[in-house]
Design an enzyme around this catalytic site. Sequence first.
Site, PDB file in Angstrom:
ATOM      1  N   LYS A   1       0.865  -1.182   0.000  1.00  0.00           N
ATOM      2  CA  LYS A   1       0.000   0.000   0.000  1.00  0.00           C
ATOM      3  C   LYS A   1       0.898   1.226   0.000  1.00  0.00           C
ATOM      4  O   LYS A   1       1.762   1.363   0.869  1.00  0.00           O
ATOM      5  CB  LYS A   1      -0.912   0.013   1.226  1.00  0.00           C
ATOM      6  CG  LYS A   1      -1.800   1.250   1.319  1.00  0.00           C
ATOM      7  CD  LYS A   1      -2.815   1.075   2.433  1.00  0.00           C
ATOM      8  CE  LYS A   1      -3.644   2.312   2.654  1.00  0.00           C
ATOM      9  NZ  LYS A   1      -4.714   2.089   3.655  1.00  0.00           N
TER      10      LYS A   1
ATOM     11  N   LYS B   1       1.200   5.264   0.193  1.00  0.00           N
ATOM     12  CA  LYS B   1       0.588   6.543   0.533  1.00  0.00           C
ATOM     13  C   LYS B   1       1.151   7.605  -0.410  1.00  0.00           C
ATOM     14  O   LYS B   1       2.364   7.670  -0.631  1.00  0.00           O
ATOM     15  CB  LYS B   1       0.902   6.919   1.984  1.00  0.00           C
ATOM     16  CG  LYS B   1       0.332   5.963   3.021  1.00  0.00           C
ATOM     17  CD  LYS B   1      -1.149   6.172   3.207  1.00  0.00           C
ATOM     18  CE  LYS B   1      -1.682   5.415   4.411  1.00  0.00           C
ATOM     19  NZ  LYS B   1      -3.118   5.693   4.659  1.00  0.00           N
TER      20      LYS B   1
ATOM     21  N   LYS C   1     -13.063  -0.219   9.102  1.00  0.00           N
ATOM     22  CA  LYS C   1     -12.136  -0.054  10.217  1.00  0.00           C
ATOM     23  C   LYS C   1     -12.949   0.012  11.506  1.00  0.00           C
ATOM     24  O   LYS C   1     -13.917   0.774  11.599  1.00  0.00           O
ATOM     25  CB  LYS C   1     -11.311   1.231  10.076  1.00  0.00           C
ATOM     26  CG  LYS C   1     -10.360   1.239   8.889  1.00  0.00           C
ATOM     27  CD  LYS C   1      -9.619   2.578   8.814  1.00  0.00           C
ATOM     28  CE  LYS C   1      -8.659   2.621   7.637  1.00  0.00           C
ATOM     29  NZ  LYS C   1      -8.021   3.964   7.500  1.00  0.00           N
TER      30      LYS C   1
ATOM     31  N   ASP D   1      -5.441  -4.699   5.211  1.00  0.00           N
ATOM     32  CA  ASP D   1      -4.409  -3.710   5.519  1.00  0.00           C
ATOM     33  C   ASP D   1      -4.357  -3.536   7.034  1.00  0.00           C
ATOM     34  O   ASP D   1      -4.916  -2.602   7.591  1.00  0.00           O
ATOM     35  CB  ASP D   1      -4.733  -2.386   4.817  1.00  0.00           C
ATOM     36  CG  ASP D   1      -3.748  -1.277   5.164  1.00  0.00           C
ATOM     37  OD1 ASP D   1      -2.597  -1.594   5.501  1.00  0.00           O
ATOM     38  OD2 ASP D   1      -4.144  -0.098   5.114  1.00  0.00           O
TER      39      ASP D   1
END
Length: 330
Positions: free
Chosen positions: A148, A150, A246, A296
Amino acid sequence: MLRTLDARHDRFGLSAPFRIARGVKTAADVVTVTVRQGDLTGRGEGVPYPRYGETIADALAQIAAATHAIEAGAGRDDLGALLTAGAARNAVDCALWDLEARLAGTTVAALAGVAAPAPIASAITIAIDTPEAMAAAAARVAHVPLLKVKVDRAGAADQIAAVRAAAPHPRLIVDPNESWTIAELERWHDLLVEHRVDLLEQPLPAGEDAALAGFASRVPLCADESLHTRADLAGLADRYQYVNIKLDKTGGLTEALALADAARARGFGLMVGCMVCSSLGIAPAMLLAGDAAFVDLDGPLWLSADRPGGVIDRDGVLDPPQPGFWGAAA
């Protein structure tokens, strides 16, 4: 039987700065909740997130206001009336799940009717830096299944290209953390396809989602900041193909499980994510990971020292915590 609740602020230093488009972290500040009943203890963790107007002090105040009801016997199904969706409710909800499983002599997985946590491929995050530094970081983990990256607005194209060149094989999630405009998404669309990006996470600010309606993206789009609870799903159908669940947004495992079911029923693919946290925040989320296309949960990997007995990364595959850490007796 007498029940007591304790909530406190814990801080975990990071082994390296964690930079995303909206800022940098050097420590993970969490709220740890412990609920005791007799000789048994349940634990939960939440990460108050400034993006959502949360602070440690406010989360502790919320929990303090609900403590009497919880100590008097309020359960997970009562938390919606006591606490808003967010980090405070997450910490309490997960502590109650943990305690409930221990009182019943079973596991949270069994109580929830889901598979027990198992080792699973989980993204390794490349934080924002210079393209050269991001390439070096990607090269060190180029063998893992999923990365991943950013990115921000100014350097996104170079950042993505640098990471993909250094790590040509892993699946790739790109996360601008709401920093792009629709014009930039359109301009960089071919680049995302060229570099084989598997998922683009929340490119636009949550309040500007309407611009995605009808956008024919060749890279699947995933809602993160735009999705907290089931109440948000209806407005995402023509804008996103995936949703990132989440527990700090849903307010705990109870709502997260219901959200996952509702999202699947509406045809969304699932991603399970986390804040930068300890393994106590990851253990409940792992119960959702088995049904997710993208996982993740590398938050604890950024810590200088995790809670003992926590998750272990093995070349991009995350092993669950040790037995007894959370969700079942040892």
